[in-house]
Write a protein that holds these residues in place. Structure first.
Motif, PDB file in Angstrom:
ATOM      1  N   ASP A  77     -24.562   1.382   6.464  1.00 55.43           N
ATOM      2  CA  ASP A  77     -25.515   2.349   6.991  1.00 55.43           C
ATOM      3  C   ASP A  77     -26.818   2.337   6.179  1.00 55.43           C
ATOM      4  OD1 ASP A  77     -26.906   4.563   7.852  1.00 55.43           O
ATOM      5  OD2 ASP A  77     -25.195   5.908   7.795  1.00 55.43           O
ATOM      6  N   PRO A  78     -27.961   1.958   6.798  1.00 58.38           N
ATOM      7  CA  PRO A  78     -29.242   1.944   6.073  1.00 58.38           C
ATOM      8  C   PRO A  78     -29.629   3.323   5.534  1.00 58.38           C
ATOM      9  CG  PRO A  78     -29.464   0.889   8.223  1.00 58.38           C
ATOM     10  CD  PRO A  78     -28.089   1.487   8.163  1.00 58.38           C
ATOM     11  N   GLU A  79     -29.252   4.374   6.255  1.00 58.42           N
ATOM     12  CA  GLU A  79     -29.555   5.731   5.803  1.00 58.42           C
ATOM     13  C   GLU A  79     -28.797   6.052   4.512  1.00 58.42           C
ATOM     14  OE1 GLU A  79     -28.802  10.272   7.362  1.00 58.42           O
ATOM     15  OE2 GLU A  79     -28.977   8.684   8.855  1.00 58.42           O
ATOM     16  N   PHE A  80     -27.532   5.620   4.430  1.00 57.56           N
ATOM     17  CA  PHE A  80     -26.749   5.865   3.228  1.00 57.56           C
ATOM     18  C   PHE A  80     -27.297   5.028   2.062  1.00 57.56           C
ATOM     19  CE2 PHE A  80     -23.150   5.823   0.328  1.00 57.56           C
ATOM     20  CZ  PHE A  80     -22.788   7.157   0.343  1.00 57.56           C
ATOM     21  N   LEU A  81     -27.711   3.787   2.342  1.00 53.53           N
ATOM     22  CA  LEU A  81     -28.330   2.951   1.316  1.00 53.53           C
ATOM     23  C   LEU A  81     -29.571   3.633   0.748  1.00 53.53           C
ATOM     24  CD1 LEU A  81     -28.665   0.338  -0.316  1.00 53.53           C
ATOM     25  CD2 LEU A  81     -29.869  -0.619   1.668  1.00 53.53           C
ATOM     26  N   LYS A  82     -30.383   4.200   1.617  1.00 50.58           N
ATOM     27  CA  LYS A  82     -31.593   4.906   1.160  1.00 50.58           C
ATOM     28  C   LYS A  82     -31.213   6.082   0.264  1.00 50.58           C
ATOM     29  CE  LYS A  82     -36.095   6.466   2.080  1.00 50.58           C
ATOM     30  NZ  LYS A  82     -36.423   6.702   0.705  1.00 50.58           N
ATOM     31  N   GLN A 140     -30.323   4.642  -3.067  1.00 48.81           N
ATOM     32  CA  GLN A 140     -31.510   4.176  -3.786  1.00 48.81           C
ATOM     33  C   GLN A 140     -32.347   5.335  -4.318  1.00 48.81           C
ATOM     34  OE1 GLN A 140     -33.235   1.575  -0.838  1.00 48.81           O
ATOM     35  NE2 GLN A 140     -32.163  -0.203  -1.672  1.00 48.81           N
ATOM     36  N   ASP A 141     -32.381   6.443  -3.596  1.00 49.97           N
ATOM     37  CA  ASP A 141     -33.170   7.597  -4.020  1.00 49.97           C
ATOM     38  C   ASP A 141     -32.438   8.501  -5.014  1.00 49.97           C
ATOM     39  OD1 ASP A 141     -35.122   6.703  -2.300  1.00 49.97           O
ATOM     40  OD2 ASP A 141     -34.729   8.214  -0.754  1.00 49.97           O
ATOM     41  N   LYS A 142     -31.138   8.694  -4.794  1.00 51.14           N
ATOM     42  CA  LYS A 142     -30.395   9.721  -5.538  1.00 51.14           C
ATOM     43  C   LYS A 142     -29.418   9.167  -6.576  1.00 51.14           C
ATOM     44  CE  LYS A 142     -31.754  13.035  -2.601  1.00 51.14           C
ATOM     45  NZ  LYS A 142     -32.674  14.051  -2.988  1.00 51.14           N
ATOM     46  N   LEU A 143     -28.877   7.970  -6.350  1.00 47.78           N
ATOM     47  CA  LEU A 143     -27.835   7.455  -7.233  1.00 47.78           C
ATOM     48  C   LEU A 143     -28.363   6.443  -8.244  1.00 47.78           C
ATOM     49  CD1 LEU A 143     -24.749   7.243  -7.853  1.00 47.78           C
ATOM     50  CD2 LEU A 143     -24.718   5.337  -6.243  1.00 47.78           C
ATOM     51  N   PHE A 144     -28.934   5.353  -7.771  1.00 52.42           N
ATOM     52  CA  PHE A 144     -29.321   4.263  -8.665  1.00 52.42           C
ATOM     53  C   PHE A 144     -30.278   4.688  -9.779  1.00 52.42           C
ATOM     54  CE2 PHE A 144     -28.487   1.367  -4.822  1.00 52.42           C
ATOM     55  CZ  PHE A 144     -27.138   1.315  -5.117  1.00 52.42           C
ATOM     56  N   PRO A 145     -31.274   5.542  -9.524  1.00 52.12           N
ATOM     57  CA  PRO A 145     -32.175   5.923 -10.625  1.00 52.12           C
ATOM     58  C   PRO A 145     -31.537   6.870 -11.647  1.00 52.12           C
ATOM     59  CG  PRO A 145     -33.197   6.317  -8.482  1.00 52.12           C
ATOM     60  CD  PRO A 145     -31.758   6.045  -8.235  1.00 52.12           C
ATOM     61  N   LYS A 146     -30.340   7.385 -11.367  1.00 53.85           N
ATOM     62  CA  LYS A 146     -29.771   8.424 -12.221  1.00 53.85           C
ATOM     63  C   LYS A 146     -28.410   8.092 -12.816  1.00 53.85           C
ATOM     64  CE  LYS A 146     -32.272  12.092  -9.955  1.00 53.85           C
ATOM     65  NZ  LYS A 146     -33.219  12.290 -11.014  1.00 53.85           N
ATOM     66  N   GLY A 149     -32.723  -2.092  -5.562  1.00 55.51           N
ATOM     67  CA  GLY A 149     -33.654  -1.433  -4.644  1.00 55.51           C
ATOM     68  C   GLY A 149     -35.075  -1.851  -4.967  1.00 55.51           C
ATOM     69  N   ASP A 150     -35.957  -0.892  -5.094  1.00 52.46           N
ATOM     70  CA  ASP A 150     -37.360  -1.167  -5.427  1.00 52.46           C
ATOM     71  C   ASP A 150     -37.606  -1.233  -6.926  1.00 52.46           C
ATOM     72  OD1 ASP A 150     -38.078  -1.230  -2.753  1.00 52.46           O
ATOM     73  OD2 ASP A 150     -38.565   0.909  -2.687  1.00 52.46           O
ATOM     74  N   TYR A 151     -36.580  -1.032  -7.727  1.00 53.66           N
ATOM     75  CA  TYR A 151     -36.734  -0.999  -9.183  1.00 53.66           C
ATOM     76  C   TYR A 151     -36.518  -2.379  -9.787  1.00 53.66           C
ATOM     77  CZ  TYR A 151     -36.372   4.031  -8.617  1.00 53.66           C
ATOM     78  OH  TYR A 151     -36.577   5.327  -8.233  1.00 53.66           O
ATOM     79  N   SER A 152     -37.338  -2.711 -10.773  1.00 53.85           N
ATOM     80  CA  SER A 152     -37.174  -3.927 -11.562  1.00 53.85           C
ATOM     81  C   SER A 152     -37.181  -3.511 -13.028  1.00 53.85           C
ATOM     82  CB  SER A 152     -38.313  -4.908 -11.280  1.00 53.85           C
ATOM     83  OG  SER A 152     -38.211  -6.028 -12.132  1.00 53.85           O
ATOM     84  N   ILE A 153     -36.106  -3.847 -13.721  1.00 50.65           N
ATOM     85  CA  ILE A 153     -35.940  -3.485 -15.126  1.00 50.65           C
ATOM     86  C   ILE A 153     -35.858  -4.766 -15.936  1.00 50.65           C
ATOM     87  CG2 ILE A 153     -34.499  -2.255 -16.801  1.00 50.65           C
ATOM     88  CD1 ILE A 153     -35.730  -0.459 -14.566  1.00 50.65           C
ATOM     89  N   VAL A 211     -24.206  -4.992 -20.852  1.00 44.39           N
ATOM     90  CA  VAL A 211     -25.405  -4.194 -21.134  1.00 44.39           C
ATOM     91  C   VAL A 211     -25.593  -3.266 -19.945  1.00 44.39           C
ATOM     92  CG1 VAL A 211     -27.871  -4.196 -21.582  1.00 44.39           C
ATOM     93  CG2 VAL A 211     -26.459  -6.054 -22.476  1.00 44.39           C
ATOM     94  N   PHE A 212     -25.592  -1.974 -20.220  1.00 39.94           N
ATOM     95  CA  PHE A 212     -25.781  -0.951 -19.196  1.00 39.94           C
ATOM     96  C   PHE A 212     -27.190  -0.384 -19.321  1.00 39.94           C
ATOM     97  CE2 PHE A 212     -21.271  -1.145 -19.844  1.00 39.94           C
ATOM     98  CZ  PHE A 212     -20.707  -0.854 -18.623  1.00 39.94           C
ATOM     99  N   ILE A 213     -27.797  -0.037 -18.195  1.00 38.38           N
ATOM    100  CA  ILE A 213     -29.092   0.640 -18.211  1.00 38.38           C
ATOM    101  C   ILE A 213     -28.992   1.935 -17.418  1.00 38.38           C
ATOM    102  CG2 ILE A 213     -30.424  -1.471 -18.502  1.00 38.38           C
ATOM    103  CD1 ILE A 213     -30.710   0.172 -15.200  1.00 38.38           C
ATOM    104  N   ASN A 214     -29.887   2.865 -17.734  1.00 40.93           N
ATOM    105  CA  ASN A 214     -29.975   4.132 -17.007  1.00 40.93           C
ATOM    106  C   ASN A 214     -31.447   4.529 -16.992  1.00 40.93           C
ATOM    107  OD1 ASN A 214     -29.987   6.867 -16.207  1.00 40.93           O
ATOM    108  ND2 ASN A 214     -27.894   7.120 -16.919  1.00 40.93           N
ATOM    109  N   MET A 215     -32.007   4.686 -15.803  1.00 41.61           N
ATOM    110  CA  MET A 215     -33.439   5.018 -15.669  1.00 41.61           C
ATOM    111  C   MET A 215     -33.726   6.507 -15.807  1.00 41.61           C
ATOM    112  SD  MET A 215     -34.461   2.481 -12.535  1.00 41.61           S
ATOM    113  CE  MET A 215     -32.897   2.372 -11.678  1.00 41.61           C
ATOM    114  N   ASP A 216     -32.690   7.343 -15.872  1.00 42.00           N
ATOM    115  CA  ASP A 216     -32.884   8.798 -15.889  1.00 42.00           C
ATOM    116  C   ASP A 216     -33.111   9.270 -17.320  1.00 42.00           C
ATOM    117  OD1 ASP A 216     -33.072  11.365 -14.965  1.00 42.00           O
ATOM    118  OD2 ASP A 216     -30.928  11.673 -14.806  1.00 42.00           O
TER     119      ASP A 216
END
Length: 159
Positions: free
Chosen positions: A33-38, A41-47, A70-74, A154-159
């Motif tokens: 589901d593209p809506e669930f992916l969004k 990407q908005d609520k889970l991956f950055p946090k 998603g749109d993030y590059s680390i 190696v783990f990363i966290n953007m929050d």
């Protein structure tokens, strides 16, 4: 009722029916589901903590791996023999991507203006500094991302 120890948990009735978990499985629609992916990407991956790479992918000082979600590059960088750091893969001036893929560098260089950063994220060189709005060196350092090692990962966290 979910996991009461998990901060931010929601009541089951707040979850749209199509995203509710079954008794013992995650519905296939969650993966398609593209809506669930969004939402992810908005609520889970950055946090949340994510596996960015294995420690052995960064064997030498200056080794780097680009982790994209998603749109993030680390940018995950071996700063020293004992330290791995992570940064948003973006120049502080124009937002230009600093590196792609994997490799090894002595410093991080913006391909647009040639600004350079040390492996610890501090600014090393601003070419023609007088032509830009004055900003402190602290303000020009790379935007850091949390990075930790465990079990060879190696783990990363953007929050």
């Amino acid at each position: 009722r979910g996991m009461p120890w998990f901060e931010g948990d929601v009541e089951p009735e707040q979850v749209p029916e199509k995203y509710r978990l079954g008794r013992a499985y995650i519905p296939k629609t969650r993966y398609l589901d593209p809506e669930f992916l969004k939402l992810e990407q908005d609520k889970l991956f950055p946090k949340t903590w994510q596996i960015a790479c294995r420690s052995e992918e960064l064997p030498d000082v200056g080794s780097f791996v680009e982790y994209a979600v998603g749109d993030y590059s680390i940018l995950v960088v071996r700063e020293s023999k004992t330290s791995i750091r992570a940064y948003h893969n973006s120049c502080r001036h124009r937002g230009t991507r600093l590196a792609r893929g994997r490799g090894r560098v002595g410093s991080l260089i913006c391909p647009f203006h040639g600004w350079r950063w040390n492996l610890d994220g501090s600014i090393r060189l601003v070419l023609d500094r007088e032509e830009f709005v004055p900003r402190s060196d602290d303000d020009l350092g790379l935007a850091t991302v949390l990075a930790e090692q465990w079990g060879g990962f190696v783990f990363i966290n953007m929050d």
